[in-house]
Design a protein around this motif. Structure first.
Motif, PDB file in Angstrom:
ATOM      1  N   MET A 110       0.835  -1.181   0.000  1.00 51.53           N
ATOM      2  CA  MET A 110       0.000   0.000   0.000  1.00 51.53           C
ATOM      3  C   MET A 110       0.880   1.245   0.000  1.00 51.53           C
ATOM      4  O   MET A 110       1.918   1.275   0.636  1.00 51.53           O
ATOM      5  N   ASP A 111       0.411   2.253  -0.695  1.00 50.94           N
ATOM      6  CA  ASP A 111       1.114   3.528  -0.738  1.00 50.94           C
ATOM      7  C   ASP A 111       0.960   4.237   0.609  1.00 50.94           C
ATOM      8  O   ASP A 111      -0.049   4.070   1.298  1.00 50.94           O
ATOM      9  N   ALA A 112       1.958   5.029   0.980  1.00 45.71           N
ATOM     10  CA  ALA A 112       1.942   5.715   2.277  1.00 45.71           C
ATOM     11  C   ALA A 112       0.742   6.650   2.412  1.00 45.71           C
ATOM     12  O   ALA A 112       0.167   6.783   3.491  1.00 45.71           O
ATOM     13  N   ARG A 113       0.344   7.273   1.311  1.00 46.02           N
ATOM     14  CA  ARG A 113      -0.785   8.209   1.366  1.00 46.02           C
ATOM     15  C   ARG A 113      -2.127   7.488   1.476  1.00 46.02           C
ATOM     16  O   ARG A 113      -3.114   8.098   1.893  1.00 46.02           O
ATOM     17  N   THR A 114      -2.192   6.222   1.118  1.00 43.05           N
ATOM     18  CA  THR A 114      -3.441   5.480   1.277  1.00 43.05           C
ATOM     19  C   THR A 114      -3.518   4.805   2.636  1.00 43.05           C
ATOM     20  O   THR A 114      -4.605   4.457   3.085  1.00 43.05           O
ATOM     21  N   VAL A 115      -2.385   4.626   3.309  1.00 37.42           N
ATOM     22  CA  VAL A 115      -2.377   4.026   4.647  1.00 37.42           C
ATOM     23  C   VAL A 115      -2.874   5.046   5.665  1.00 37.42           C
ATOM     24  O   VAL A 115      -3.776   4.769   6.454  1.00 37.42           O
ATOM     25  N   ILE A 116      -2.303   6.248   5.659  1.00 36.10           N
ATOM     26  CA  ILE A 116      -2.708   7.313   6.577  1.00 36.10           C
ATOM     27  C   ILE A 116      -3.828   8.099   5.914  1.00 36.10           C
ATOM     28  O   ILE A 116      -3.633   8.720   4.873  1.00 36.10           O
ATOM     29  N   ILE A 117      -5.008   8.090   6.525  1.00 37.74           N
ATOM     30  CA  ILE A 117      -6.146   8.807   5.943  1.00 37.74           C
ATOM     31  C   ILE A 117      -6.152  10.256   6.409  1.00 37.74           C
ATOM     32  O   ILE A 117      -6.175  11.170   5.601  1.00 37.74           O
ATOM     33  N   ARG A 118      -6.127  10.465   7.727  1.00 37.55           N
ATOM     34  CA  ARG A 118      -6.094  11.835   8.264  1.00 37.55           C
ATOM     35  C   ARG A 118      -5.769  11.785   9.744  1.00 37.55           C
ATOM     36  O   ARG A 118      -5.922  10.746  10.387  1.00 37.55           O
ATOM     37  N   PRO A 119      -5.314  12.895  10.320  1.00 39.60           N
ATOM     38  CA  PRO A 119      -5.087  12.916  11.760  1.00 39.60           C
ATOM     39  C   PRO A 119      -6.410  12.989  12.520  1.00 39.60           C
ATOM     40  O   PRO A 119      -7.408  13.492  12.007  1.00 39.60           O
ATOM     41  N   VAL A 120      -6.400  12.461  13.719  1.00 39.06           N
ATOM     42  CA  VAL A 120      -7.590  12.510  14.577  1.00 39.06           C
ATOM     43  C   VAL A 120      -7.488  13.765  15.433  1.00 39.06           C
ATOM     44  O   VAL A 120      -6.489  13.976  16.121  1.00 39.06           O
ATOM     45  N   VAL A 121      -8.515  14.603  15.377  1.00 37.60           N
ATOM     46  CA  VAL A 121      -8.532  15.853  16.133  1.00 37.60           C
ATOM     47  C   VAL A 121      -9.519  15.693  17.284  1.00 37.60           C
ATOM     48  O   VAL A 121     -10.729  15.659  17.075  1.00 37.60           O
ATOM     49  N   SER A 122      -8.995  15.537  18.491  1.00 32.53           N
ATOM     50  CA  SER A 122      -9.833  15.432  19.678  1.00 32.53           C
ATOM     51  C   SER A 122      -9.025  15.915  20.881  1.00 32.53           C
ATOM     52  O   SER A 122      -7.817  16.117  20.783  1.00 32.53           O
ATOM     53  N   GLU A 123      -9.701  16.088  21.993  1.00 32.64           N
ATOM     54  CA  GLU A 123      -9.010  16.534  23.202  1.00 32.64           C
ATOM     55  C   GLU A 123      -7.986  15.503  23.651  1.00 32.64           C
ATOM     56  O   GLU A 123      -6.877  15.847  24.066  1.00 32.64           O
ATOM     57  N   LYS A 124      -8.358  14.244  23.578  1.00 34.41           N
ATOM     58  CA  LYS A 124      -7.451  13.187  24.009  1.00 34.41           C
ATOM     59  C   LYS A 124      -6.213  13.122  23.114  1.00 34.41           C
ATOM     60  O   LYS A 124      -5.093  12.959  23.608  1.00 34.41           O
ATOM     61  N   SER A 125      -6.402  13.277  21.798  1.00 37.97           N
ATOM     62  CA  SER A 125      -5.248  13.206  20.901  1.00 37.97           C
ATOM     63  C   SER A 125      -4.302  14.382  21.132  1.00 37.97           C
ATOM     64  O   SER A 125      -3.082  14.220  21.058  1.00 37.97           O
ATOM     65  N   TYR A 126      -4.831  15.561  21.419  1.00 37.59           N
ATOM     66  CA  TYR A 126      -3.967  16.711  21.697  1.00 37.59           C
ATOM     67  C   TYR A 126      -3.279  16.590  23.048  1.00 37.59           C
ATOM     68  O   TYR A 126      -2.180  17.092  23.244  1.00 37.59           O
ATOM     69  N   ALA A 127      -3.897  15.909  23.995  1.00 31.22           N
ATOM     70  CA  ALA A 127      -3.243  15.675  25.286  1.00 31.22           C
ATOM     71  C   ALA A 127      -2.063  14.722  25.117  1.00 31.22           C
ATOM     72  O   ALA A 127      -1.053  14.841  25.815  1.00 31.22           O
ATOM     73  N   LEU A 128      -2.167  13.770  24.194  1.00 28.87           N
ATOM     74  CA  LEU A 128      -1.092  12.814  23.963  1.00 28.87           C
ATOM     75  C   LEU A 128       0.097  13.416  23.218  1.00 28.87           C
ATOM     76  O   LEU A 128       1.200  12.869  23.251  1.00 28.87           O
ATOM     77  N   ILE A 129      -0.103  14.539  22.537  1.00 33.93           N
ATOM     78  CA  ILE A 129       0.994  15.170  21.800  1.00 33.93           C
ATOM     79  C   ILE A 129       2.129  15.556  22.740  1.00 33.93           C
ATOM     80  O   ILE A 129       3.298  15.458  22.389  1.00 33.93           O
ATOM     81  N   GLY A 130       1.801  15.954  23.963  1.00 35.62           N
ATOM     82  CA  GLY A 130       2.821  16.303  24.941  1.00 35.62           C
ATOM     83  C   GLY A 130       3.737  15.129  25.281  1.00 35.62           C
ATOM     84  O   GLY A 130       4.898  15.315  25.649  1.00 35.62           O
ATOM     85  N   GLU A 131       3.242  13.905  25.129  1.00 32.00           N
ATOM     86  CA  GLU A 131       4.033  12.706  25.396  1.00 32.00           C
ATOM     87  C   GLU A 131       4.728  12.187  24.138  1.00 32.00           C
ATOM     88  O   GLU A 131       5.364  11.142  24.174  1.00 32.00           O
ATOM     89  N   GLY A 132       4.571  12.903  23.021  1.00 37.02           N
ATOM     90  CA  GLY A 132       5.180  12.469  21.766  1.00 37.02           C
ATOM     91  C   GLY A 132       4.370  11.428  21.025  1.00 37.02           C
ATOM     92  O   GLY A 132       4.901  10.701  20.189  1.00 37.02           O
ATOM     93  N   LYS A 133       3.052  11.351  21.308  1.00 34.73           N
ATOM     94  CA  LYS A 133       2.180  10.382  20.651  1.00 34.73           C
ATOM     95  C   LYS A 133       1.201  11.126  19.753  1.00 34.73           C
ATOM     96  O   LYS A 133       0.577  12.099  20.169  1.00 34.73           O
TER      97      LYS A 133
END
Length: 97
Positions: free
Chosen positions: A1-24
């Motif tokens: 599979m092509d890299a652009r077909t594997v990743i569809i889009r980022p998930v935008v939520s409070e939990k996902s932004y809280a995990l950014i601080g941990e490098g996730k």
């Protein structure tokens, strides 16, 4: 599979932004993609080093509008932890804005 077909889009939520601080970072991925494909796709697209990938399925929820019933779509998400010192600028810019 092509890299652009594997990743569809980022998930935008409070939990996902809280995990950014941990490098996730959280992405919606193709239903047939596995951990190795997700790792290679993130490394190719964002030019970072991936330390760990966790994949989970988000189940469909029953929804109702009046008398009609249905279900939302089920999808697959991946939480990607980057190596220490790595970060994705795309998320960082959205976080401060």
């Amino acid at each position: 599979m092509d890299a652009r077909t594997v990743i569809i889009r980022p998930v935008v939520s409070e939990k996902s932004y809280a995990l950014i601080g941990e490098g996730k970072y959280t992405f919606r991925v193709n239903d047939r993609a596995h951990k190795t494909q997700v790792r290679h796709a993130v490394e190719e697209i964002f030019d970072v080093t991936v330390a760990e990938v966790r994949v989970s399925r988000v189940r469909a929820k029953p929804k109702r509008r009046g008398l009609s019933q249905g279900r939302t779509r089920g999808w697959k998400k991946a939480i990607v932890q980057l190596a220490p010192g790595e970060r994705i600028e795309l998320f960082e810019g959205a976080e401060t804005a």
